[in-house]
Design an enzyme around this catalytic site. Sequence first.
Site, PDB file in Angstrom:
ATOM      1  N   LYS A  96      37.767  41.781  35.548  1.00  0.00           N
ATOM      2  CA  LYS A  96      37.304  42.885  36.132  1.00  0.00           C
ATOM      3  C   LYS A  96      37.053  42.840  37.684  1.00  0.00           C
ATOM      4  CE  LYS A  96      35.577  47.036  36.309  1.00  0.00           C
ATOM      5  NZ  LYS A  96      36.400  48.033  36.173  1.00  0.00           N
ATOM      6  N   GLU A 154      48.452  48.365  32.363  1.00  0.00           N
ATOM      7  CA  GLU A 154      47.435  47.463  32.067  1.00  0.00           C
ATOM      8  C   GLU A 154      46.492  47.586  30.852  1.00  0.00           C
ATOM      9  OE1 GLU A 154      44.124  47.261  34.936  1.00  0.00           O
ATOM     10  OE2 GLU A 154      44.034  49.264  35.190  1.00  0.00           O
ATOM     11  N   CYS A 196      35.886  34.787  37.052  1.00  0.00           N
ATOM     12  CA  CYS A 196      35.313  33.953  36.242  1.00  0.00           C
ATOM     13  C   CYS A 196      33.716  34.110  36.524  1.00  0.00           C
ATOM     14  CB  CYS A 196      35.330  32.429  36.365  1.00  0.00           C
ATOM     15  SG  CYS A 196      37.056  31.778  36.592  1.00  0.00           S
ATOM     16  N   ARG A 235      34.029  39.982  33.354  1.00  0.00           N
ATOM     17  CA  ARG A 235      34.881  39.223  34.451  1.00  0.00           C
ATOM     18  C   ARG A 235      35.895  38.239  34.136  1.00  0.00           C
ATOM     19  NH1 ARG A 235      32.132  38.071  39.550  1.00  0.00           N
ATOM     20  NH2 ARG A 235      31.043  39.927  40.074  1.00  0.00           N
ATOM     21  N   GLU A 250      48.614  55.557  40.117  1.00  0.00           N
ATOM     22  CA  GLU A 250      47.468  54.977  39.412  1.00  0.00           C
ATOM     23  C   GLU A 250      47.740  55.424  37.770  1.00  0.00           C
ATOM     24  OE1 GLU A 250      44.766  53.323  39.597  1.00  0.00           O
ATOM     25  OE2 GLU A 250      43.555  54.267  38.381  1.00  0.00           O
ATOM     26  N   TRP A 256      38.779  32.883  33.811  1.00  0.00           N
ATOM     27  CA  TRP A 256      39.910  33.677  33.934  1.00  0.00           C
ATOM     28  C   TRP A 256      40.933  32.803  34.634  1.00  0.00           C
ATOM     29  CZ3 TRP A 256      43.150  34.713  38.226  1.00  0.00           C
ATOM     30  CH2 TRP A 256      44.022  35.774  37.805  1.00  0.00           C
ATOM     31  N   LYS A 259      47.445  52.207  35.029  1.00  0.00           N
ATOM     32  CA  LYS A 259      46.381  52.539  34.054  1.00  0.00           C
ATOM     33  C   LYS A 259      47.337  51.978  32.634  1.00  0.00           C
ATOM     34  CE  LYS A 259      43.693  52.154  35.193  1.00  0.00           C
ATOM     35  NZ  LYS A 259      42.598  52.193  36.799  1.00  0.00           N
ATOM     36  N   HIS A 319      67.013  57.913  44.968  1.00  0.00           N
ATOM     37  CA  HIS A 319      67.422  56.919  45.876  1.00  0.00           C
ATOM     38  C   HIS A 319      67.549  55.710  44.961  1.00  0.00           C
ATOM     39  CE1 HIS A 319      67.399  59.307  49.249  1.00  0.00           C
ATOM     40  NE2 HIS A 319      66.344  59.757  48.959  1.00  0.00           N
ATOM     41  N   ASN A 333      34.057  28.794  40.166  1.00  0.00           N
ATOM     42  CA  ASN A 333      34.575  30.083  40.574  1.00  0.00           C
ATOM     43  C   ASN A 333      35.462  29.804  41.875  1.00  0.00           C
ATOM     44  OD1 ASN A 333      33.446  31.230  38.331  1.00  0.00           O
ATOM     45  ND2 ASN A 333      32.374  32.727  39.336  1.00  0.00           N
ATOM     46  N   GLY A 334      36.753  30.249  41.833  1.00  0.00           N
ATOM     47  CA  GLY A 334      37.367  30.013  43.131  1.00  0.00           C
ATOM     48  C   GLY A 334      38.531  29.298  43.062  1.00  0.00           C
TER      49      GLY A 334
END
Length: 614
Positions: free
Chosen positions: A609, A495, A2, A27, A488, A73, A492, A511, A99-100
């Site tokens: 972010k 998301e 946030c 954010r 990675e 967020w 990507k 396996h 925020n938090g």
Amino acid sequence: MCGIVATVGHSPAIPVLLDGLRRLEYRGYDSAGLAVARDGGLTVYRRVGRVRELAAQVPEDLSGSVGIAHTRWATHGEVTEANAHPHLDGVGRIAVVHNGIIENMGALKARLQADGVVFRSETDSEVLAHLISRYFEGSDPAVPADDPVAAVRAALRVVRGTWGIAVLFADHPDLIVAARNGSPLVVGLGDGQSYLASDPHALVAYTRRVVFLDDGEVACIDANGVQTFHVDGGVVDNNVETLEDVWGDEGRGAYPHLMLKEIHEQPEALDRCLSGRVVPENGTAKLGGLDLEPRDLARLTRVGLLGCGTAYFACQVGAQLVEQLARVPAKAEIASEFRHRNPVVDPDALFLAVSQSGETADTLGAVREIQVKGGTVMGVVNVVGSSIARACGRGVYIHSGPEMAVASTKAFSNMVAAMAVFTLMLARQRTLSAHEGRQYVEELRAVPDLVRRYLADPGPIDTLVKWVTDARMVLFLGRGLSAPVAAEGALKLMEVAYVPCIAYPAGEMKHGPIALLERQSPVIVVAPRDELRDKTLSNLQECKARGARVALIHTEGDEIADLADLSIPVPATSPLFSPLLTVLPLQLLAYRTGLALGRDIDRPRNLAKSVTVE
Ligand code: F6R
């Protein structure tokens, strides 16, 4: 996560608040809101969706020169207008943005409800508004009534968790109270106007004179400046700093999306990361910010690398570089796991906390755990002056420049490059001759041009896009340094395009995950020319034998191209630096698949972010 922005002074608040929210939107972006003190009360607007939707509701010329704002967020409670910030106390005279996370929200809420308080949202943050209000109204004889700072301090003494808050009081329309514990806040000092933000990036258009709040501090901000207190009492001496290296809002330039722009910025970003740090004559490297002499390097017993998400995959690359080249035991760890397992911290080890934003709560938590246990931890961070950079004190800035798309691309490359530089420095002190060191330096310096060359002609990515858009699942495989690259690539694609993906070290596929393969299942194999390539090719054959179609990311000119259904060559470099090339097609694949599927590329759903909650 946030974002918070606030202003207090004599100029209109609304333009500052909306401009700040736009800058912070990357954010967190599921809802937004603001409150302004005017006409003896508080005027509040909240909207689900983007800042532009909030802005469409708020009259630009709304009077009032003191206000707070928030872009959310969601943590507690769904994305609804009722859950958007600011939250108000029962009588609408106190507004809070937060925020938090308030960890003891359950107990506090139950107690407040038992006293007749009615909650309007499902958020933990609303608890703060009601608590502050109770102390402000004089419910506790030990806390002076009608005292904004005393009320905030008293409330924060009973909550547990993390917070960055800004509080607006209708009865004190000339000030804002802010407090920090684990969620960053910075006060900006202007001329007759003061500012507050969760990220200095939102302030630079107005001022560069700032005071960073520390954990456990409460600040009273008015038009003339800021007074800071410890939450438990006592005045704090403010350290006014000048922001030197803060990024402006660069926008998308000629690119349709920030993500594509940032992918294409990688050659310059890598140059910035390497320049002045590699020493070609001696085949070594120098990282002044670490302040480590060869004698210190000689004493190192091990290297620990900590990060989350993309940063963690960069750490996995870094750990392999350190072990392979410098022969120092090295381990990458997911920062969000680290401190919860009561880790053994070797005082002679060096830990590196790797983070683009420098604000990731889990990585910061790991830093604190290492420090509590007497270990040495340094930052490998992009954002200058961020919480991790400040908590570590020493470190390496990766110099990616602003990364504003939610999906990390150029920061991954620069994290890997910074760790390659660190490895060279360590390896030269231990294992490498000057001659060998010079060869590595030369190869590393050539990488930015190779990246440029690849991006100018990236190969048949669009064919691969067609394979994956309708796939039920995409399997990514790689070995050694290519295993984290595969991971990675999968992250990507998940998301940005919301395509289900699994990444496995190639040898592990048989396996278990091999059971998922059907005819035409897309498998993406990362196999640059290195000593593991032939082993990876056996796994490729195992996939093909089950009818899967295989795209192979390989070194240009390597004859193995013919083994795949689709070949994507990347320029040749030292096997050690191959992740800087092999990751590029995977970034482009995620971008172009997101585009083909009509995704919101720069603001993927549910993400933010910088992740400032645990
Ligand atoms: C992926 C992504 C996240 C971040 C992670 C850590 O594209 O952006 O996985 O890598 O949240 O963030 P930082 O590097 O800011 O600590």
